[in-house]
Motif scaffolding. Structure first.
Motif, PDB file in Angstrom:
ATOM      1  N   MET A   1      -1.231   1.365  -0.911  1.00 11.65           N
ATOM      2  CA  MET A   1      -0.015   2.126  -0.786  1.00 11.65           C
ATOM      3  C   MET A   1      -0.396   3.603  -0.666  1.00 11.65           C
ATOM      4  SD  MET A   1       3.372   2.319  -3.229  1.00 11.65           S
ATOM      5  CE  MET A   1       2.500   1.738  -4.629  1.00 11.65           C
ATOM      6  N   THR A  65       3.468   0.900   2.334  1.00 10.29           N
ATOM      7  CA  THR A  65       2.671  -0.222   1.888  1.00 10.29           C
ATOM      8  C   THR A  65       2.214  -1.003   3.110  1.00 10.29           C
ATOM      9  OG1 THR A  65       3.977  -0.397  -0.132  1.00 10.29           O
ATOM     10  CG2 THR A  65       2.653  -2.325   0.463  1.00 10.29           C
ATOM     11  N   GLU A  67       0.323  -4.416   4.424  1.00 10.57           N
ATOM     12  CA  GLU A  67      -0.084  -5.768   4.034  1.00 10.57           C
ATOM     13  C   GLU A  67      -0.709  -6.464   5.229  1.00 10.57           C
ATOM     14  OE1 GLU A  67       2.917  -8.060   2.028  1.00 10.57           O
ATOM     15  OE2 GLU A  67       3.794  -6.253   1.177  1.00 10.57           O
TER      16      GLU A  67
END
Length: 70
Positions: A1, A65, A67
């Motif tokens: 993050m 963030t 992912e």
């Protein structure tokens, strides 16, 4: 993050202009950010295509963030 502090100003034409600060302190307060923004306006070191930075619009923290897809 990752986090980015975004300082949003209005220029003399009323258009939003944003200065982004990478990796700010975690505990930056609204009053600290606005104080820094007032100093930027007073120093008059940034000019835009629509004129100088004139007023504070807002200060905000953008958090991203990432992912990986599995």
């Amino acid at each position: 993050m990752s986090k980015v502090l975004e300082l949003v100003f209005k220029d003399t034409a009323g258009k939003d202009k944003t200065i982004s600060v990478d990796a700010p302190r975690e505990d930056v307060t609204k009053s600290e950010a606005e104080s820094a923004m007032q100093k930027v306006i007073a120093a008059n070191v940034f000019a835009t295509t629509n004129g100088d930075l004139a007023t504070i619009s807002e200060a905000r923290m953008r958090t991203t963030t990432v992912e990986a897809l599995a």
